[in-house]
Design a protein around this motif. Structure first.
Motif, PDB file in Angstrom:
ATOM      1  N   SER A 297      47.527  38.653 -50.049  1.00 40.40           N
ATOM      2  CA  SER A 297      46.499  38.079 -50.923  1.00 40.40           C
ATOM      3  C   SER A 297      45.513  39.139 -51.389  1.00 40.40           C
ATOM      4  O   SER A 297      45.087  39.145 -52.548  1.00 40.40           O
ATOM      5  N   VAL A 298      45.143  40.057 -50.495  1.00 36.79           N
ATOM      6  CA  VAL A 298      44.203  41.117 -50.866  1.00 36.79           C
ATOM      7  C   VAL A 298      44.813  42.030 -51.923  1.00 36.79           C
ATOM      8  O   VAL A 298      44.151  42.408 -52.906  1.00 36.79           O
TER       9      VAL A 298
ATOM     10  N   GLY B 128      32.527  41.664 -52.295  1.00 32.65           N
ATOM     11  CA  GLY B 128      33.250  40.470 -52.722  1.00 32.65           C
ATOM     12  C   GLY B 128      34.557  40.302 -51.977  1.00 32.65           C
ATOM     13  O   GLY B 128      34.930  39.184 -51.585  1.00 32.65           O
ATOM     14  N   LEU B 129      35.268  41.416 -51.760  1.00 35.51           N
ATOM     15  CA  LEU B 129      36.513  41.346 -50.994  1.00 35.51           C
ATOM     16  C   LEU B 129      36.245  40.926 -49.551  1.00 35.51           C
ATOM     17  O   LEU B 129      37.010  40.164 -48.956  1.00 35.51           O
ATOM     18  N   ALA B 130      35.159  41.437 -48.991  1.00 32.84           N
ATOM     19  CA  ALA B 130      34.811  41.068 -47.612  1.00 32.84           C
ATOM     20  C   ALA B 130      34.533  39.569 -47.508  1.00 32.84           C
ATOM     21  O   ALA B 130      34.954  38.908 -46.550  1.00 32.84           O
ATOM     22  N   ILE B 131      33.824  39.027 -48.504  1.00 38.44           N
ATOM     23  CA  ILE B 131      33.567  37.581 -48.511  1.00 38.44           C
ATOM     24  C   ILE B 131      34.872  36.820 -48.732  1.00 38.44           C
ATOM     25  O   ILE B 131      35.139  35.807 -48.085  1.00 38.44           O
TER      26      ILE B 131
ATOM     27  N   VAL C 178      37.975  37.677 -48.045  1.00 39.06           N
ATOM     28  CA  VAL C 178      38.903  37.723 -46.912  1.00 39.06           C
ATOM     29  C   VAL C 178      38.564  36.627 -45.903  1.00 39.06           C
ATOM     30  O   VAL C 178      39.448  36.022 -45.292  1.00 39.06           O
ATOM     31  N   GLY C 179      37.270  36.344 -45.752  1.00 37.46           N
ATOM     32  CA  GLY C 179      36.871  35.305 -44.816  1.00 37.46           C
ATOM     33  C   GLY C 179      37.299  33.913 -45.244  1.00 37.46           C
ATOM     34  O   GLY C 179      37.454  33.025 -44.409  1.00 37.46           O
TER      35      GLY C 179
ATOM     36  N   TYR D  97      38.992  36.225 -57.753  1.00 32.63           N
ATOM     37  CA  TYR D  97      40.367  36.728 -57.677  1.00 32.63           C
ATOM     38  C   TYR D  97      40.943  36.539 -56.281  1.00 32.63           C
ATOM     39  O   TYR D  97      42.125  36.182 -56.120  1.00 32.63           O
ATOM     40  N   SER D  98      40.145  36.773 -55.246  1.00 35.80           N
ATOM     41  CA  SER D  98      40.625  36.623 -53.869  1.00 35.80           C
ATOM     42  C   SER D  98      41.025  35.179 -53.581  1.00 35.80           C
ATOM     43  O   SER D  98      42.072  34.918 -52.979  1.00 35.80           O
TER      44      SER D  98
END
Length: 289
Positions: A22-23, A44-47, A49-50, A122-123
């Motif tokens: 997904s990432v 944003g990616l860190a948020i 992923v959660g 996007y994530s």
């Protein structure tokens, strides 16, 4: 968490693989939309992923449940995803609706948070697509062996505690509703008392100051004054270093004109570096300046 509750490494492995897929999917969408990797997009990616793991967990858990009920691998994979497709889609779109409006605002807010909003969007979209396609495909091949019903329904201390807590909550609905309202009011009051601030003040190890000399000052005079100020600043406890840079126009950048004559240099910018452990000394520097 999946391994703890399901007692099976197979669904845990499927979810673990879906996260990096997904990432990478999200990174591809960032590339084609011109979003670069920076502090905001990485946040944003860190948020993301959660949250992106949630969709995969819902699908794999439902697939695992159907497999334990006697469905074959194909039926469990297809039905496991289709039964929860509406729920995870609505949940994902609900979260996206929180971030997407940032793209349509103007000013500094748009410049700062656009990459964050796009990256989170996007994530989440990537996680939804992966949960509805990749996860069932992998589950069909991995969950070939039938799941043991006794393992799925096995009771432990956590399950027993949760069952008792849920039963107590259903018997005391009014108390829980009142407690929730009290917490809501108390939290809202606390937020209003705390106040709001867009950019909070932060301590920095660097202080800058602009020094303006009289209009007829020469380079040597400007240098002498700045040297004196630098020496005084270095005597202040907590000041590690002081640097000075000419800030006049480009033609006089080095204090020399095209004919080689010394020109007037009246403005300089001074940078004071403080010890990270003595940032409170910034007030002493400000008082001196």
């Amino acid at each position: 968490i999946l391994l703890f509750f399901l007692r099976d490494i197979r669904p845990t492995a499927i979810t673990a693989v879906s996260i990096p897929v997904s990432v990478i999917f999200a990174l591809a969408l960032m590339y084609f939309s011109g979003v670069t990797l920076n502090m905001i997009s990485l946040a944003g990616l860190a948020i993301g992923v959660g949250m992106l793991v949630d969709n995969s967990i819902v699908v794999i858990e439902n697939t695992y449940r159907l497999r334990s009920m006697g469905y074959n691998a194909v039926q469990a994979a297809v039905s496991g995803a289709s039964q929860v497709a509406g729920a995870i889609t609505s949940s994902t779109l609900t979260t996206i609706c929180v971030f997407v409006p940032i793209v349509f605002v103007d000013g500094m807010t748009k410049q700062i948070f656009t990459d964050l909003a796009l990256t989170v969007t996007y994530s989440l979209l990537a996680s939804l697509i992966i949960a509805l396609t990749f996860v069932p495909a992998v589950a069909k091949g991995v969950l070939v062996r039938k799941t043991n019903k006794t393992v799925l329904g096995q009771k432990g201390r956590v399950i027993t505690w949760y069952k008792n807590a849920a039963a107590w909550s259903l018997r005391h609905k009014k108390r829980l509703v009142i407690a929730a309202l009290v917490l809501l009011i108390a939290s809202t009051t606390g937020i209003l008392v705390k106040g709001f601030e867009f950019m909070p003040a932060m301590s920095s190890a660097q202080i800058s100051a602009n020094i303006t000399m009289p209009d007829d000052s020469k380079l040597s005079e400007t240098a002498e004054v700045n040297d004196a100020i630098s020496r005084d600043l270095k005597r202040i406890d907590g000041v590690e270093d002081v640097g000075v840079m000419l800030s006049s126009n480009m033609a006089d950048m080095f204090g020399v004109s095209a004919q080689g004559q010394e020109t007037d240099v009246t403005q300089t910018t001074m940078y004071i570096i403080l010890d990270d452990k003595k940032l409170d000394q910034s007030q002493a520097v400000s008082d001196y300046m």
